[in-house]
Design a protein around this motif. Structure first.
Motif, PDB file in Angstrom:
ATOM      1  N   VAL A  31       0.817  -1.214   0.000  1.00 18.54           N
ATOM      2  CA  VAL A  31       0.000   0.000   0.000  1.00 18.54           C
ATOM      3  C   VAL A  31       0.850   1.264   0.000  1.00 18.54           C
ATOM      4  O   VAL A  31       0.567   2.210  -0.736  1.00 18.54           O
ATOM      5  N   ALA A  35      -0.417   6.373   1.046  1.00 18.07           N
ATOM      6  CA  ALA A  35      -1.762   5.943   0.641  1.00 18.07           C
ATOM      7  C   ALA A  35      -2.556   5.451   1.844  1.00 18.07           C
ATOM      8  O   ALA A  35      -3.747   5.758   1.979  1.00 18.07           O
ATOM      9  N   LEU A  36      -1.904   4.697   2.721  1.00 18.70           N
ATOM     10  CA  LEU A  36      -2.586   4.224   3.926  1.00 18.70           C
ATOM     11  C   LEU A  36      -3.010   5.407   4.791  1.00 18.70           C
ATOM     12  O   LEU A  36      -4.127   5.428   5.315  1.00 18.70           O
ATOM     13  N   ALA A  38      -3.787   8.388   3.843  1.00 24.93           N
ATOM     14  CA  ALA A  38      -4.961   9.007   3.219  1.00 24.93           C
ATOM     15  C   ALA A  38      -6.216   8.177   3.474  1.00 24.93           C
ATOM     16  O   ALA A  38      -7.288   8.733   3.749  1.00 24.93           O
ATOM     17  N   ASP A  39      -6.071   6.847   3.385  1.00 26.67           N
ATOM     18  CA  ASP A  39      -7.225   5.962   3.594  1.00 26.67           C
ATOM     19  C   ASP A  39      -7.808   6.084   4.994  1.00 26.67           C
ATOM     20  O   ASP A  39      -9.029   6.045   5.160  1.00 26.67           O
ATOM     21  N   ILE A  40      -6.944   6.174   6.000  1.00 22.23           N
ATOM     22  CA  ILE A  40      -7.460   6.177   7.372  1.00 22.23           C
ATOM     23  C   ILE A  40      -7.400   7.554   8.030  1.00 22.23           C
ATOM     24  O   ILE A  40      -7.694   7.685   9.211  1.00 22.23           O
ATOM     25  N   ARG A  41      -7.027   8.551   7.233  1.00 24.94           N
ATOM     26  CA  ARG A  41      -7.020   9.950   7.690  1.00 24.94           C
ATOM     27  C   ARG A  41      -6.147  10.159   8.922  1.00 24.94           C
ATOM     28  O   ARG A  41      -6.560  10.773   9.904  1.00 24.94           O
ATOM     29  N   ALA A  68      -8.110  -1.055   6.012  1.00 22.68           N
ATOM     30  CA  ALA A  68      -7.652  -0.371   4.793  1.00 22.68           C
ATOM     31  C   ALA A  68      -6.763  -1.272   3.953  1.00 22.68           C
ATOM     32  O   ALA A  68      -6.898  -1.329   2.724  1.00 22.68           O
ATOM     33  N   ARG A  71      -8.960  -3.972   2.288  1.00 23.16           N
ATOM     34  CA  ARG A  71      -9.711  -3.446   1.145  1.00 23.16           C
ATOM     35  C   ARG A  71      -8.811  -3.256  -0.069  1.00 23.16           C
ATOM     36  O   ARG A  71      -9.175  -3.611  -1.189  1.00 23.16           O
ATOM     37  N   ARG A  72      -7.628  -2.702   0.146  1.00 25.67           N
ATOM     38  CA  ARG A  72      -6.704  -2.480  -0.977  1.00 25.67           C
ATOM     39  C   ARG A  72      -6.237  -3.793  -1.587  1.00 25.67           C
ATOM     40  O   ARG A  72      -6.147  -3.902  -2.805  1.00 25.67           O
ATOM     41  N   THR A  75      -9.107  -5.361  -3.524  1.00 29.48           N
ATOM     42  CA  THR A  75      -9.307  -4.642  -4.781  1.00 29.48           C
ATOM     43  C   THR A  75      -8.255  -5.046  -5.801  1.00 29.48           C
ATOM     44  O   THR A  75      -8.544  -5.189  -6.988  1.00 29.48           O
TER      45      THR A  75
END
Length: 93
Positions: A31, A35-36, A38-41, A68, A71-72, A75
């Motif tokens: 990830v 990016a992580l 951003a995903d979990i703020r 997170a 999910r990544r 996907t």
């Protein structure tokens, strides 16, 4: 992905330090911390600290990190996610 399962198994076996280090390796290999974050703020610097040898992430943060990443990876087709039983949980294989 094997590292995802290894981190979860380590955590469930009470090996929190190993689980954090495996999660850190997984994030670096897949990830990425930005990016992580951003995903979990959460700031990426905070994630680096949480997943360090002496990190102390809360259960809420660990759940967000595992979710997170799951999910990544799902996907990307690297992780199969099955819907759980009537309780609404999910399991991974």
């Amino acid at each position: 992905m094997a590292l995802f399962h290894q981190a979860a198994e380590n955590l469930l076996n009470g090996e929190a330090q190993t689980a954090r280090l495996v999660l850190r390796e997984l994030v670096n290999a897949s990830v990425g911390f930005e990016a992580l974050a951003a995903d979990i703020r959460k700031p990426s610097k905070s994630l680096h600290r949480m997943l360090s040898m002496n990190g102390n992430p809360s259960m809420d943060n660990l759940a967000a990190i595992f979710g997170a990443i799951r999910r990544r990876l799902a996907t990307a087709g690297e992780l199969q996610v099955r819907q759980g039983d009537r309780s609404g949980g999910t399991s991974c294989s």
